[in-house]
Design a protein around this motif. Structure first.
Motif, short mmCIF file in Angstrom:
data_model
loop_
_atom_site.label_atom_id
_atom_site.label_comp_id
_atom_site.label_asym_id
_atom_site.label_seq_id
_atom_site.Cartn_x
_atom_site.Cartn_y
_atom_site.Cartn_z
N GLY A 33 -4.09 6.74 5.65
CA GLY A 33 -3.21 6.91 6.99
C GLY A 33 -3.61 6.02 8.07
O GLY A 33 -3.27 6.06 9.04
N THR A 34 -4.84 5.12 7.84
CA THR A 34 -5.41 4.63 8.96
C THR A 34 -4.44 3.63 9.65
O THR A 34 -4.51 3.69 10.91
CB THR A 34 -6.63 3.50 8.27
N ALA A 35 -3.76 2.67 9.07
CA ALA A 35 -2.54 1.89 9.83
C ALA A 35 -1.40 2.60 10.10
O ALA A 35 -0.59 1.70 10.57
CB ALA A 35 -2.32 0.83 8.62
N VAL A 36 -1.22 3.78 9.83
CA VAL A 36 0.02 4.63 9.98
C VAL A 36 -0.06 5.04 11.41
O VAL A 36 -1.01 5.73 11.67
CB VAL A 36 0.41 5.63 8.88
N PRO A 37 0.96 5.12 12.16
CA PRO A 37 0.73 5.55 13.52
C PRO A 37 0.73 7.23 13.57
O PRO A 37 1.33 7.74 12.73
CB PRO A 37 2.16 5.27 14.28
N ARG A 38 0.22 7.75 14.72
CA ARG A 38 0.03 9.07 14.70
C ARG A 38 1.02 9.93 14.55
O ARG A 38 1.18 11.08 14.02
CB ARG A 38 -0.64 9.43 15.92
N ALA A 39 2.25 9.39 14.98
CA ALA A 39 3.64 9.95 15.23
C ALA A 39 4.10 10.43 13.60
O ALA A 39 4.92 11.21 13.47
CB ALA A 39 4.58 9.27 15.87
N TYR A 40 3.63 9.64 12.72
CA TYR A 40 4.01 9.80 11.56
C TYR A 40 2.80 10.50 10.55
O TYR A 40 3.06 10.32 9.38
CB TYR A 40 4.41 8.60 10.62
N GLY A 41 1.82 11.01 11.05
CA GLY A 41 0.72 11.82 10.45
C GLY A 41 -0.63 10.81 10.20
O GLY A 41 -1.35 11.16 9.54
N GLY A 42 -0.53 9.57 10.66
CA GLY A 42 -1.44 8.58 10.45
C GLY A 42 -2.78 8.55 11.50
O GLY A 42 -2.44 9.56 12.37
N ALA A 71 1.87 -1.39 7.64
CA ALA A 71 2.14 -2.14 8.92
C ALA A 71 3.45 -2.77 8.89
O ALA A 71 4.22 -2.89 10.18
CB ALA A 71 0.90 -3.04 8.98
N ARG A 72 3.81 -3.29 7.92
CA ARG A 72 5.04 -4.05 7.82
C ARG A 72 6.20 -2.98 7.95
O ARG A 72 7.13 -3.13 8.66
CB ARG A 72 5.34 -4.71 6.44
N ILE A 73 6.28 -1.83 7.59
CA ILE A 73 6.99 -0.64 7.59
C ILE A 73 7.11 -0.38 9.11
O ILE A 73 8.19 -0.36 9.59
CB ILE A 73 6.96 0.31 6.64
N GLN A 74 6.01 -0.25 9.66
CA GLN A 74 6.01 0.17 11.13
C GLN A 74 6.77 -0.88 12.03
O GLN A 74 7.19 -0.45 12.83
CB GLN A 74 4.54 0.52 11.50
N GLU A 75 6.39 -2.16 11.71
CA GLU A 75 6.67 -3.42 12.49
C GLU A 75 8.40 -3.68 12.44
O GLU A 75 9.15 -3.89 13.35
CB GLU A 75 5.87 -4.37 12.13
N TRP A 76 8.73 -3.38 10.99
CA TRP A 76 10.08 -3.95 11.09
C TRP A 76 11.06 -2.84 10.37
O TRP A 76 12.35 -3.08 10.34
CB TRP A 76 9.91 -4.91 9.76
N ALA A 77 10.53 -1.73 9.67
CA ALA A 77 11.59 -0.86 9.24
C ALA A 77 12.71 -0.33 10.09
O ALA A 77 11.95 -0.25 11.38
CB ALA A 77 10.87 -0.12 8.27
N ALA A 94 10.58 7.11 8.79
CA ALA A 94 10.60 8.80 8.60
C ALA A 94 10.37 8.88 6.86
O ALA A 94 9.74 10.11 6.59
CB ALA A 94 11.83 9.33 9.03
N ARG A 95 10.92 7.86 5.93
CA ARG A 95 10.95 8.62 4.60
C ARG A 95 9.51 7.98 4.08
O ARG A 95 9.04 8.79 3.32
CB ARG A 95 11.99 7.87 3.92
N CYS A 96 8.97 6.76 4.65
CA CYS A 96 7.87 6.17 3.75
C CYS A 96 6.64 6.74 4.62
O CYS A 96 5.48 6.96 3.80
CB CYS A 96 7.98 4.78 4.03
N LEU A 97 6.56 6.55 5.79
CA LEU A 97 5.39 6.60 6.60
C LEU A 97 4.42 7.91 6.52
O LEU A 97 3.32 7.79 5.98
CB LEU A 97 5.26 6.09 8.04
N PRO A 98 5.22 9.04 6.54
CA PRO A 98 4.42 10.15 6.55
C PRO A 98 3.75 10.23 4.89
O PRO A 98 2.71 10.87 4.64
CB PRO A 98 5.48 11.24 6.69
N ARG A 99 4.38 9.86 3.94
CA ARG A 99 3.82 9.95 2.60
C ARG A 99 2.88 8.84 2.31
O ARG A 99 2.02 9.21 1.65
CB ARG A 99 4.95 9.63 1.53
#
Length: 372
Positions: A48-57, A91-97, A103-108
């Motif tokens: 979860g290092t590169a995932v924003p805190r809002a999504y559990g990272g 990071a690509r999901i956070q920047e472009w998705a 919501a579907r990918c980042l928490p997982r």
């Protein structure tokens, strides 16, 4: 002689670090990451290092990501490559998705439920990814993907693949990495029509689960495509501006190689010899210069952060190879034993230079601005 400074980051999870050191040689021998390491990787929170805190990272920036990748690479560069690719997809999901995709990918991805991998490369497409044979065609319900990917790190381990496909005919463009008409798709590993396996017997990075992803009549919903359609080259071009760099992997390799030499010199009493001390000092200087460039890339404080990131990869990979060869010479006959760690490190150091963008392509990307 003191060691070069430690990276400016939190420490690696002790359990994971122990397992990485314990299993690295065995994983290299078998060409497979051990179950213990994979379980620890998923469960310790590092994914979860590169995932924003809002999504559990953890919401860490590129400086901290680079430092963490380096620490993993000190123990096992193959696992560091798997981790780097997971961070890159996150990071690509956070920047472009879009929000639904996030919501579907980042928490997982943050929880360790999913491991992510990039499926970009193809046999015959070249390092610049401009001649893709993988296609995505629209259907009434989404898209159908057909093609085959090679050199996918994490193949067979990942639950999510970032797949690069041609969605329209490429037009004439001047991009050096990717081309027009390409789109990224988020494809889950259990999607019918997708098969992935670790089938490549590599010389270096042997435990990186590098293999093949095949897409045969693989139907995905419309929401699998990352907008804007046909503009994947824009996403690829923006990657270097993130500050995350494969140079961090090379830095970790170089760090461990240096410490092998230092330990050998101390045990054999060679540190009394001026020539050995001076050679170790030269290696330490190269290591510190490389660390400075990798950290500068992560901070993104230069006049051209994208170029700095490219240069950090180019310099770090070349330096790691050079340091490994210098350490081999210092080790003498010990370095000729096939199971000595320096030989694994040297193979891994060479492998990073072949990873995208390859060092040859990196030179093209940097030098193109001078002829524009």
């Amino acid at each position: 002689m003191t060691s070069p400074t430690a990276p400016p980051s939190g420490q690696l999870d002790p359990r994971l670090e122990h397992l990485l050191h314990r299993d690295a040689a065995e994983a290299d021998r078998t060409g497979r990451i051990t179950d213990d390491v994979l379980h620890a990787l998923r469960s310790c929170g590092i994914l979860g290092t590169a995932v924003p805190r809002a999504y559990g990272g953890a919401g860490k920036d590129a400086t901290e990501i680079n430092a963490l990748v380096e620490q993993v690479a000190r123990a096992d560069p193959s696992v560091a490559i798997i981790l780097f690719q997971h961070f890159a997809v996150s990071a690509r999901i956070q920047e472009w998705a879009d929000e639904e995709q996030k919501a579907r990918c980042l928490p997982r991805l943050a929880s360790g439920e999913w491991l992510a991998a990039s499926a970009w490369s193809e046999s015959g497409a070249g390092a610049d990814k401009r001649n893709l044979s993988t296609t995505a065609e629209r259907t009434p319900h989404g898209w159908v993907l057909n093609g085959a990917k090679a050199f996918t790190t994490g193949a067979g381990l990942a639950q999510l693949y970032l797949v690069l496909a041609q969605t329209s005919a490429p037009e004439h463009d001047t991009s050096l990495y990717g081309s027009s008409g390409q789109t990224f798709f988020l494809v889950e590993a259990d999607t019918p029509g997708l098969t992935a396996e670790t089938g490549m017997d590599l010389v270096g990075m042997r435990a990186s689960a590098t293999g093949f992803v095949e897409l045969r009549d693989c139907h995905v919903p419309a929401g699998a495509a990352i907008e804007p359609l046909g503009q994947a080259a824009r996403i690829i071009a923006a990657v270097r501006h993130s500050g995350a760099t494969l140079g961090a992997v090379s830095l970790g390799i170089a760090h461990t190689a240096y410490h092998l030499a230092l330990s050998h010199a101390r045990k054999r009493g060679l540190s009394e010899a001026q020539a050995v001390r001076h050679k170790l000092a030269d290696i330490a200087a190269l290591l510190e210069a490389t660390r400075a460039l990798v950290e500068r890339a992560g901070r993104r404080t230069s006049d051209d952060p994208g170029t700095t990131t490219l240069l950090s990869k180019l310099h770090a990979t070349s330096t790691a190879e050079h340091i490994c060869q210098e350490v081999k010479r210092l080790l003498g006959s010990s370095g000729f034993l096939s199971d000595h760690p320096i030989n694994r490190l040297a193979r891994d150091a060479h492998a990073v230079g072949l990873m995208g963008p390859t060092n040859h392509l990196t030179r093209e990307l940097v030098s193109a601005q001078w002829t524009a």
